[in-house]
Design a protein around this motif. Structure first.
Motif, PDB file in Angstrom:
ATOM      1  N   LYS A  74       0.826  -1.213   0.000  1.00 39.29           N
ATOM      2  CA  LYS A  74       0.000   0.000   0.000  1.00 39.29           C
ATOM      3  C   LYS A  74       0.859   1.260   0.000  1.00 39.29           C
ATOM      4  O   LYS A  74       0.554   2.236  -0.697  1.00 39.29           O
ATOM      5  N   GLU A  75       1.943   1.259   0.774  1.00 40.27           N
ATOM      6  CA  GLU A  75       2.814   2.432   0.826  1.00 40.27           C
ATOM      7  C   GLU A  75       3.479   2.673  -0.520  1.00 40.27           C
ATOM      8  O   GLU A  75       3.598   3.821  -0.972  1.00 40.27           O
ATOM      9  N   ARG A  76       3.929   1.616  -1.176  1.00 38.68           N
ATOM     10  CA  ARG A  76       4.555   1.776  -2.491  1.00 38.68           C
ATOM     11  C   ARG A  76       3.544   2.275  -3.515  1.00 38.68           C
ATOM     12  O   ARG A  76       3.878   3.068  -4.398  1.00 38.68           O
ATOM     13  N   ALA A  77       2.309   1.813  -3.413  1.00 41.33           N
ATOM     14  CA  ALA A  77       1.271   2.285  -4.332  1.00 41.33           C
ATOM     15  C   ALA A  77       1.014   3.773  -4.127  1.00 41.33           C
ATOM     16  O   ALA A  77       0.881   4.529  -5.097  1.00 41.33           O
ATOM     17  N   GLU A 111       3.089   6.008  -3.048  1.00 41.04           N
ATOM     18  CA  GLU A 111       4.252   6.786  -3.489  1.00 41.04           C
ATOM     19  C   GLU A 111       4.211   7.112  -4.980  1.00 41.04           C
ATOM     20  O   GLU A 111       4.790   8.112  -5.415  1.00 41.04           O
ATOM     21  N   ILE A 112       3.553   6.289  -5.789  1.00 43.15           N
ATOM     22  CA  ILE A 112       3.480   6.546  -7.234  1.00 43.15           C
ATOM     23  C   ILE A 112       2.099   7.050  -7.637  1.00 43.15           C
ATOM     24  O   ILE A 112       1.783   7.112  -8.832  1.00 43.15           O
ATOM     25  N   GLY A 113       1.266   7.400  -6.656  1.00 49.43           N
ATOM     26  CA  GLY A 113      -0.047   7.944  -6.968  1.00 49.43           C
ATOM     27  C   GLY A 113      -1.070   6.909  -7.378  1.00 49.43           C
ATOM     28  O   GLY A 113      -2.043   7.237  -8.066  1.00 49.43           O
ATOM     29  N   ALA A 114      -0.877   5.664  -6.977  1.00 43.88           N
ATOM     30  CA  ALA A 114      -1.800   4.588  -7.330  1.00 43.88           C
ATOM     31  C   ALA A 114      -2.708   4.267  -6.148  1.00 43.88           C
ATOM     32  O   ALA A 114      -2.484   4.709  -5.021  1.00 43.88           O
ATOM     33  N   THR A 115      -3.736   3.490  -6.419  1.00 45.49           N
ATOM     34  CA  THR A 115      -4.630   2.992  -5.373  1.00 45.49           C
ATOM     35  C   THR A 115      -4.442   1.493  -5.248  1.00 45.49           C
ATOM     36  O   THR A 115      -4.200   0.795  -6.230  1.00 45.49           O
ATOM     37  N   CYS A 116      -4.554   0.993  -4.029  1.00 47.47           N
ATOM     38  CA  CYS A 116      -4.375  -0.427  -3.759  1.00 47.47           C
ATOM     39  C   CYS A 116      -5.624  -0.961  -3.069  1.00 47.47           C
ATOM     40  O   CYS A 116      -6.089  -0.382  -2.090  1.00 47.47           O
ATOM     41  N   LYS A 117      -6.138  -2.049  -3.579  1.00 47.37           N
ATOM     42  CA  LYS A 117      -7.336  -2.673  -3.027  1.00 47.37           C
ATOM     43  C   LYS A 117      -7.030  -4.127  -2.715  1.00 47.37           C
ATOM     44  O   LYS A 117      -6.505  -4.857  -3.556  1.00 47.37           O
ATOM     45  N   VAL A 118      -7.367  -4.558  -1.493  1.00 46.24           N
ATOM     46  CA  VAL A 118      -7.143  -5.936  -1.054  1.00 46.24           C
ATOM     47  C   VAL A 118      -8.488  -6.536  -0.675  1.00 46.24           C
ATOM     48  O   VAL A 118      -9.211  -5.978   0.158  1.00 46.24           O
ATOM     49  N   VAL A 119      -8.817  -7.649  -1.301  1.00 48.64           N
ATOM     50  CA  VAL A 119     -10.060  -8.367  -0.997  1.00 48.64           C
ATOM     51  C   VAL A 119      -9.686  -9.813  -0.691  1.00 48.64           C
ATOM     52  O   VAL A 119      -9.011 -10.469  -1.491  1.00 48.64           O
ATOM     53  N   SER A 120     -10.133 -10.329   0.461  1.00 44.69           N
ATOM     54  CA  SER A 120      -9.822 -11.697   0.840  1.00 44.69           C
ATOM     55  C   SER A 120     -11.038 -12.328   1.515  1.00 44.69           C
ATOM     56  O   SER A 120     -11.709 -11.687   2.328  1.00 44.69           O
ATOM     57  N   VAL A 121     -11.278 -13.575   1.159  1.00 45.20           N
ATOM     58  CA  VAL A 121     -12.372 -14.353   1.749  1.00 45.20           C
ATOM     59  C   VAL A 121     -11.789 -15.654   2.263  1.00 45.20           C
ATOM     60  O   VAL A 121     -11.106 -16.361   1.511  1.00 45.20           O
ATOM     61  N   PRO A 122     -12.012 -15.987   3.528  1.00 48.66           N
ATOM     62  CA  PRO A 122     -11.469 -17.234   4.060  1.00 48.66           C
ATOM     63  C   PRO A 122     -11.893 -18.443   3.229  1.00 48.66           C
ATOM     64  O   PRO A 122     -13.048 -18.562   2.815  1.00 48.66           O
TER      65      PRO A 122
END
Length: 359
Positions: A310-313, A315-326
Motif C-alpha cells: 500500500k505504501e509503495r502504491a 508513493e506513485i499515486g496509485a490505489t491499492c485494493k485488497v479483498v480476501s475471503v477465508p
C-alpha cells in the motif's frame, strides 16, 4: 572610554596648535609683552590662557563624544539591517531616515547577495551529499541482498531440496513395504516442503527491484517463468506493454515481488493468476489466488507485507485494493493513472483483450 579619551586628546592638541598659530600670526614669536598678557588678564579669577585651554578641551571632548555616539548609532543601524540575513530574510532599509548612504547601501546589497549565494551553494552541496550517501547505501543494500540470495540458494535451498527428495523416497519405500508411511515421516516431509516455500519466498523478496533496462512486462514475465519452475502450484498470467515512468515500473515490480512472496508464504494456493494490462488510461496490476484467504480485520489487513504494498502504491499515486475471503482466496489490485501524450494515441485502434499468455 579609551576611544573617547584618545580621540578627545587628539582633537584638543590639534585645536591648541591652531590657536597657537593664530596667536603667532597676530603677535609674532612669544615674548613678555604679547603672550604674557594671557596669564595676567583674568576672568572670574581665572587667566585667559586657562580659559582658552578649558574651552578647547570642552570643544574637543564634546565633538569626540558626539562623533562616537553617531558611530554607535550607525553601527546599530547596520546591525539591524544585516540581522535579517542571519535569519534567511531579505535586507530592506526600514525607512528613508534610517537608510544608509548610497555607497554603504550598495555594499550591503552586494554582501546580501554573496551570503544568499553562499547559503544556497552550501544547501545544494549538503543535499547532493545526502543524495549521494543514500544512493551509495541503496547500492550496498542491493549488493548485500544479492549476496544473501546467492548464498541461501547455493546452500540452504539446495540442502532443503535434497532433504525433500530423501523424505519423498523414504515415504515411497514405506508405502511400498507397509502400505502406509508413518505420520511423523509425513509431517516431517510437510515441514520440509513448507520450509522450501518459505525459502523461495525469501529469495523472491531478496531479488533486486531494478529492471536493468527491461520493460515491466519483460521483468514480470522473466520473474514468473523462473518462479513457475520452483513451485508446485499453477501460475497463469496476462501481461501487456504499458508505457510508464521508470520509477512507477520499479515500484510496481517491487509490489509484484511483495505480493507473490506473501502468496508463497501464507496462501497455500494451487492456482495464482497475475494480470498487468492497460484499461481506460489506468495501468492495472492484479494478483489473485485460490488460497486459504484471511479475515479482513484491522490487524491482518495492516500486516507488514500488505502495508509495504500500500505504501509503495501511494508513493506513485496509485490505489491499492485488497479483498480476501477465508477458504476462497485473496485478490490484490493496484491501479495507476497513466498520463498519455495525445500524439502517441492512435485513433480508432481497437483494444485486444483476447491475447492471454498462460504459463
Amino acid at each position: 572610554m579609551k576611544i573617547l579619551l584618545g580621540q578627545g586628546i587628539s582633537i584638543f592638541i590639534i585645536l591648541l596648535a591652531l590657536v597657537a598659530l593664530l596667536l603667532y600670526a597676530l603677535w609674532g614669536f612669544p615674548n613678555e609683552d604679547a603672550w604674557w598678557t594671557l596669564l595676567e588678564m583674568t576672568y572670574a579669577e581665572i587667566p585667559f590662557g586657562a580659559w582658552i585651554i578649558i574651552v578647547l578641551a570642552f570643544i574637543s571632548f564634546s565633538f569626540s563624544l558626539n562623533t562616537l555616539q553617531k558611530v554607535r548609532d550607525q553601527e546599530k543601524k547596520i546591525e539591524k539591517g544585516l540581522r535579517p540575513l542571519l535569519e534567511a530574510e531579505t535586507f530592506v532599509p526600514v525607512n528613508k531616515k534610517q537608510a544608509y548612504s548610497k555607497r554603504l547601501h550598495v555594499t550591503t546589497s552586494q554582501l546580501e547577495q554573496l551570503i544568499l549565494t553562499q547559503r544556497k551553494t552550501l544547501q545544494r552541496i549538503t543535499n547532493q551529499k545526502a543524495e549521494d550517501q543514500d544512493k551509495l547505501i541503496q547500492e550496498r543494500i542491493v549488493q548485500e541482498r544479492q549476496r544473501l540470495a546467492r548464498e541461501l540458494h547455493d546452500s540452504v535451498s539446495q540442502q532443503l531440496f535434497a532433504a525433500s527428495m530423501l523424505l519423498s523416497a523414504m515415504v515411497e519405500i514405506e508405502e511400498a513395504q507397509q502400505g502406509e508411511a508413518p505420520k511423523t515421516l509425513l509431517q516431517t516431509e510437510k515441514i520440509v516442503q513448507q520450509a522450501q516455500l518459505e525459502m523461495r519466498a525469501l529469495l523472491l523478496h531478496l531479488r533486486p527491484a531494478a529492471l536493468h533496462n527491461k520493460t515491466l512486462r519483460e521483468g514480470l514475465e522473466e520473474l514468473l517463468t523462473e518462479l513457475q519452475e520452483k513451485v508446485l502450484f499453477t501460475i497463469r498470467y496476462r501481461l501487456e506493454d504499458v508505457q510508464l515512468s521508470k520509477g512507477a515500473e520499479d515500484h510496481l515490480f517491487r509490489i509484484a515481488q511483495e505480493t507473490l512472496s506473501n502468496t508463497l508464504r501464507h496462501a497455500k494456493a494451487t492456482e495464482v493468476d497475475i494480470l498487468f494490462v492497460e484499461r481506460d488510461d489506468l495501468a492495472i496490476f492484479r494478483v489473485q489466488d485460490n488460497g486459504v484467504g484471511f479475515e479482513m480485520t484491522e490487524g491482518k489487513n495492516g500486516s507488514y507485507g500488505l502495508q509495504n504494498v500500500k505504501e509503495r502504491a501511494v508513493e506513485i499515486g496509485a490505489t491499492c485494493k485488497v479483498v480476501s475471503v477465508p477458504s476462497q482466496g485473496t485478490i490484490v489490485e493496484v491501479k495507476l493513472p497513466i498520463e498519455k501524450n495525445a500524439e502517441l494515441i492512435k485513433e480508432g485502434e481497437p483494444e485486444n483483450d483476447t491475447n492471454i499468455i498462460s504459463g
